[in-house]
Design a protein around this motif. Structure first.
Motif, PDB file in Angstrom:
ATOM      1  N   TRP A  99       0.888  -1.254  -0.104  1.00  0.00           N
ATOM      2  CA  TRP A  99       0.229  -0.026  -0.028  1.00  0.00           C
ATOM      3  C   TRP A  99       0.974   1.264  -0.069  1.00  0.00           C
ATOM      4  CZ3 TRP A  99      -4.539   0.901  -1.633  1.00  0.00           C
ATOM      5  CH2 TRP A  99      -5.603  -0.164  -1.371  1.00  0.00           C
ATOM      6  N   THR A 100       2.032   1.285   0.767  1.00  0.00           N
ATOM      7  CA  THR A 100       2.623   2.428   0.743  1.00  0.00           C
ATOM      8  C   THR A 100       3.550   2.690  -0.620  1.00  0.00           C
ATOM      9  OG1 THR A 100       3.300   1.889   3.352  1.00  0.00           O
ATOM     10  CG2 THR A 100       4.716   3.449   1.974  1.00  0.00           C
ATOM     11  N   TYR A 101       3.803   1.752  -1.349  1.00  0.00           N
ATOM     12  CA  TYR A 101       4.338   1.685  -2.690  1.00  0.00           C
ATOM     13  C   TYR A 101       3.424   2.227  -3.625  1.00  0.00           C
ATOM     14  CZ  TYR A 101       7.663   1.200  -6.306  1.00  0.00           C
ATOM     15  OH  TYR A 101       8.700   1.128  -7.599  1.00  0.00           O
ATOM     16  N   TRP A 102       2.279   1.624  -3.468  1.00  0.00           N
ATOM     17  CA  TRP A 102       1.353   2.294  -4.345  1.00  0.00           C
ATOM     18  C   TRP A 102       0.923   3.743  -3.916  1.00  0.00           C
ATOM     19  CZ3 TRP A 102      -3.620   4.283  -2.957  1.00  0.00           C
ATOM     20  CH2 TRP A 102      -4.369   4.570  -4.141  1.00  0.00           C
ATOM     21  N   PHE A 103       0.850   4.195  -2.936  1.00  0.00           N
ATOM     22  CA  PHE A 103       0.509   5.355  -2.400  1.00  0.00           C
ATOM     23  C   PHE A 103       1.663   6.379  -2.843  1.00  0.00           C
ATOM     24  CE2 PHE A 103       0.217   8.867   0.797  1.00  0.00           C
ATOM     25  CZ  PHE A 103      -0.758   9.510   0.132  1.00  0.00           C
ATOM     26  N   ARG A 315       0.324  -2.298 -10.841  1.00  0.00           N
ATOM     27  CA  ARG A 315       0.632  -3.527 -10.694  1.00  0.00           C
ATOM     28  C   ARG A 315       0.784  -3.950  -9.264  1.00  0.00           C
ATOM     29  NH1 ARG A 315      -0.029  -2.332 -15.968  1.00  0.00           N
ATOM     30  NH2 ARG A 315       0.752  -3.915 -17.209  1.00  0.00           N
ATOM     31  N   MET A 316       0.981  -2.766  -8.452  1.00  0.00           N
ATOM     32  CA  MET A 316       1.096  -3.177  -7.089  1.00  0.00           C
ATOM     33  C   MET A 316      -0.479  -3.293  -6.535  1.00  0.00           C
ATOM     34  SD  MET A 316       3.121  -3.671  -4.591  1.00  0.00           S
ATOM     35  CE  MET A 316       4.741  -2.870  -5.101  1.00  0.00           C
ATOM     36  N   MET A 317      -1.161  -2.519  -6.990  1.00  0.00           N
ATOM     37  CA  MET A 317      -2.879  -2.672  -6.736  1.00  0.00           C
ATOM     38  C   MET A 317      -3.527  -4.006  -7.160  1.00  0.00           C
ATOM     39  SD  MET A 317      -5.438  -1.554  -5.390  1.00  0.00           S
ATOM     40  CE  MET A 317      -4.960   0.116  -4.897  1.00  0.00           C
ATOM     41  N   HIS A 318      -2.835  -4.345  -8.267  1.00  0.00           N
ATOM     42  CA  HIS A 318      -3.219  -6.064  -8.605  1.00  0.00           C
ATOM     43  C   HIS A 318      -2.749  -7.138  -7.740  1.00  0.00           C
ATOM     44  CE1 HIS A 318      -2.120  -9.691 -10.893  1.00  0.00           C
ATOM     45  NE2 HIS A 318      -3.207  -9.605 -11.635  1.00  0.00           N
ATOM     46  N   ALA A 319      -1.499  -6.846  -7.270  1.00  0.00           N
ATOM     47  CA  ALA A 319      -0.961  -7.604  -6.201  1.00  0.00           C
ATOM     48  C   ALA A 319      -1.448  -7.574  -4.908  1.00  0.00           C
ATOM     49  CB  ALA A 319       0.435  -7.500  -6.076  1.00  0.00           C
ATOM     50  N   LEU A 320      -2.078  -6.314  -4.352  1.00  0.00           N
ATOM     51  CA  LEU A 320      -2.835  -6.401  -3.345  1.00  0.00           C
ATOM     52  C   LEU A 320      -4.141  -7.016  -3.292  1.00  0.00           C
ATOM     53  CD1 LEU A 320      -2.089  -2.680  -2.476  1.00  0.00           C
ATOM     54  CD2 LEU A 320      -1.894  -4.525  -0.951  1.00  0.00           C
TER      55      LEU A 320
END
Length: 485
Positions: A99-103, A315-320
């Motif tokens: 979540w931090t990397y996405w944000f 891509r990070m949201m997809h993984a989350l």
């Protein structure tokens, strides 16, 4: 119910990035708004010692990327930094890192879109600031709805533009130095002596030198994009080490080389901290057309940085979503491997740049605040990569022993870099323009802590695992890749 099967079939990302894509993404990730625009302010605060600042940060980031590279190649089923953190530290760490990397990247995208409006105004000040912001957000959304190879092509060509521009500046600077160019307006000559004549290499003393680190770190945000792109890269065992090992050469050429030439041509006190030193230097040398061209390069650099960040965030949201830490629909991809729903969700935040511009007093002020928030958050992500690496060599000594891409000084370097990051946090607290954004970041982590507890309890109540498992090396879709190692 009839749609359940197709949904399950389309949750995988596609390995559509080639070696040339990854190499240019690696280079482009380290050449962004921070170098083209932000380096002018750092030079005004530190003088020629900026060269040492970039050298030290580049060295530290090399250790981070070597650690990340070894982890990624130890198990190709790691797709994101969140996968690494949850497997090597714990589920909570994967939640926090993802979540931090996405944000972080959504924040950087907003900052880059704000920067784009500033650059556009240099061509035509009559253009309303909201117009380029809306166009940029729409363009990025459309581009990221295409298969990953389109992202790779876009980044390849725009990274190439940045590389050619910097190399062109360096060649031009060398010619001016050799020819003994003398500015008719100021009477100053192009000479390496300009690095020493005005107060020496450290004109503001040790204090000024140390405070420069808190601004210099922003220039390196994006170097870790190699790790995100590796999940969609063909033959990562061959291509990833090449990209990681090129970091040192990139720092020497694009940071130290370019800024040495700039300060040799233009006395560092004559550089405008609010403008790109690349543009200022070419204008100083009487190359107005070249300065205009560099303005265009700076504009495309901001667009490239925003595109990379948007790609990484989706891509990070997809993984989350695959972990159960975001709505399940964000885990679904179309037949081309594009996480369309994650793209549409993230694009909402891109358009938030418009009201920020309209509400703020100035675009530069908005950019400074947003970019400082991103710097504080990325330090957490980089630190968690190092903590994951320390856990990796403790939990999987056999993988570390058999690795063909071992990180140097594996038991010492991570601690040195973690101490360096703590030092960066300290320097950020010393300056007014970075202190306030840094003091806001605990709010983000408090929100994450509450969200993690709520989500974990909901998953347990539903009888679901609190995170998805990472398959062992040699299992899953990457088994064939590993067999050809």
């Amino acid at each position: 119910m009839s749609n359940s099967t197709p949904q399950k079939e389309h949750v995988k990302l596609e390995r559509g990035l080639s070696n040339r894509h990854l190499q240019l993404i690696a280079i482009g990730g380290a050449i962004g708004t921070g170098l083209f625009l932000g380096s002018g302010k750092i030079i005004s605060l530190t003088g020629p010692s900026v060269l040492f600042i970039y050298a030290v940060i580049g060295c530290m980031m090399f250790f981070v990327m070597r650690a990340l590279g070894e982890i990624l190649l130890s198990n190709l089923n790691y797709k994101t930094f969140g996968d690494i953190a949850k497997d090597l530290i714990g589920p909570w760490a994967g939640f926090f890192v993802s979540w931090t990397y996405w944000f972080t990247w959504v924040t950087i995208c907003v900052a880059d879109i704000i920067a784009i409006t500033v650059y556009v105004s240099t061509f035509n000040a009559a253009i309303p600031s909201w117009l380029p912001a809306v166009i940029a957000a729409a363009f990025l959304t459309i581009l990221n709805l295409q298969p990953v190879k389109f992202f790779g092509e876009f980044e390849f060509w725009f990274a190439l533009i940045k590389i050619v521009a910097i190399l062109g500046l360096i060649v031009t600077g060398v010619v001016l130095l050799v020819s003994g160019f003398r500015n008719p307006d100021t009477g100053t000559s192009a000479s390496l002596a300009n690095l020493f004549n005005d107060g020496g290499l450290f004109p503001f003393g040790v204090g000024g030198f140390l405070l420069g680190f808190q601004l210099g770190i922003f220039s390196f945000i994006g170097v870790e994009l190699i790790g995100t792109a590796a999940a969609e890269t063909k033959d990562p065992h061959r291509n990833l080490p090449k990209a990681v090992n090129s970091i040192v050469l990139r720092v020497i050429i694009f940071y130290i080389g370019a800024l040495t030439v700039i300060m040799a041509i233009t006395p560092w006190r004559d550089l405008d901290p609010e403008a790109s030193p690349f543009v200022t230097t070419l204008a100083y040398a009487g190359l107005g057309a070249a300065a205009l061209a560099i303005n265009f390069v700076v504009l495309t650099s901001a667009a490239s940085s925003a595109n990379s960040g948007f790609y990484s965030g989706t891509r990070m949201m997809h993984a989350l979503a695959q972990d159960g830490h975001a709505p399940h629909k964000f885990a679904l991809t179309d037949a081309r491997g594009v996480p369309r729903r994650a793209v549409f969700f993230s694009c909402v935040f891109l358009f938030s740049a418009t009201p920020i511009l309209l509400a703020g007093e100035s675009a530069i002020e908005a950019f400074t605040f947003v970019s400082s928030v991103a710097s504080a958050l990325i330090l957490f992500v980089w630190s968690m990569i190092l903590v994951s690496y320390l856990s990796y060599i403790r939990k999987f000594p056999e993988r570390h022993a058999s690795s063909t891409f071992k990180a140097p000084l594996p038991k010492i370097a991570p601690w040195i870099v973690l101490a360096f990051f703590a030092f960066i946090i300290f320097t950020m607290l010393q300056a007014q323009d970075t202190r306030e954004p840094l003091l806001y970041t605990p709010i983000w982590f408090a929100i994450l802590a509450i969200a993690w507890q709520l989500r974990k309890r909901a998953l347990i109540r539903e009888g679901q695992p609190i995170t998805s498992a990472v398959e062992l090396p040699g299992m899953g879709e990457d088994a064939e890749d590993l067999s050809t190692k």
